[in-house]
Motif scaffolding. Structure first.
Motif, PDB file in Angstrom:
ATOM      1  N   ILE A 133       0.860  -1.186   0.000  1.00 43.40           N
ATOM      2  CA  ILE A 133       0.000   0.000   0.000  1.00 43.40           C
ATOM      3  C   ILE A 133       0.898   1.239   0.000  1.00 43.40           C
ATOM      4  N   GLY A 134       0.513   2.224  -0.775  1.00 43.07           N
ATOM      5  CA  GLY A 134       1.314   3.437  -0.827  1.00 43.07           C
ATOM      6  C   GLY A 134       0.519   4.689  -0.547  1.00 43.07           C
ATOM      7  N   TRP A 135       1.226   5.692  -0.066  1.00 46.07           N
ATOM      8  CA  TRP A 135       0.674   7.048   0.052  1.00 46.07           C
ATOM      9  C   TRP A 135       1.327   7.915  -1.016  1.00 46.07           C
ATOM     10  N   PHE A 136       0.510   8.676  -1.701  1.00 47.63           N
ATOM     11  CA  PHE A 136       0.949   9.586  -2.735  1.00 47.63           C
ATOM     12  C   PHE A 136       0.384  10.965  -2.423  1.00 47.63           C
ATOM     13  N   ARG A 137       0.956  11.983  -3.029  1.00 49.73           N
ATOM     14  CA  ARG A 137       0.391  13.325  -2.853  1.00 49.73           C
ATOM     15  C   ARG A 137       0.522  14.124  -4.141  1.00 49.73           C
ATOM     16  N   GLN A 138      -0.369  15.077  -4.255  1.00 55.84           N
ATOM     17  CA  GLN A 138      -0.348  15.968  -5.406  1.00 55.84           C
ATOM     18  C   GLN A 138      -0.632  17.387  -4.954  1.00 55.84           C
TER      19      GLN A 138
END
Length: 120
Positions: free
Chosen positions: A34-39
């Protein structure tokens, strides 16, 4: 049917902390990294952190190393991102994503995102 839901975002002052949560259903949760990403506005989405299916392996973007901690509870089907010493440049929409793989984050299913704003 895969469902990914993030929570925990908000407004925080520089130097403060937030804990993001991600709930995923419709998959064999303990099979998937599972990953966390941001924009951030005007920028491309970037990977912040990734945790392997069993939780033993984690990695972080250089910009958050030493400040963010990813963890997971497979019994609750939850992933967390503890964010400390927040900076204005951490302001972004944060997304949780399941991965096709158990040991690397290749996104296959996204949540709707949660806004994190770091400002005084």
């Amino acid at each position: 049917q895969l469902q990914v839901v993030e929570s925990g975002g908000g407004l925080v002052q520089p130097g403060g902390s937030l804990r993001l949560s991600c709930a995923a259903s419709g998959i064999r949760f303990n099979y998937h990294a599972i990953g966390w990403f941001r924009q951030a506005p005007g920028k491309e989405r970037e990977e912040v952190s990734c945790i392997s299916s069993g939780g033993s392996d984690t990695n972080y973007a250089d910009s958050v190393k030493g400040r963010f901690t990813i963890s997971r509870d497979n019994t609750k089907k939850m992933v967390y991102l503890q964010m400390d010493s927040l900076k204005p440049e951490d302001t972004a929409v944060y997304y949780c994503a399941t991965s096709h793989y158990s040991d690397s984050c290749v996104p296959s299913g996204w949540g709707q995102g949660t806004q994190v704003t770091v400002s005084s």
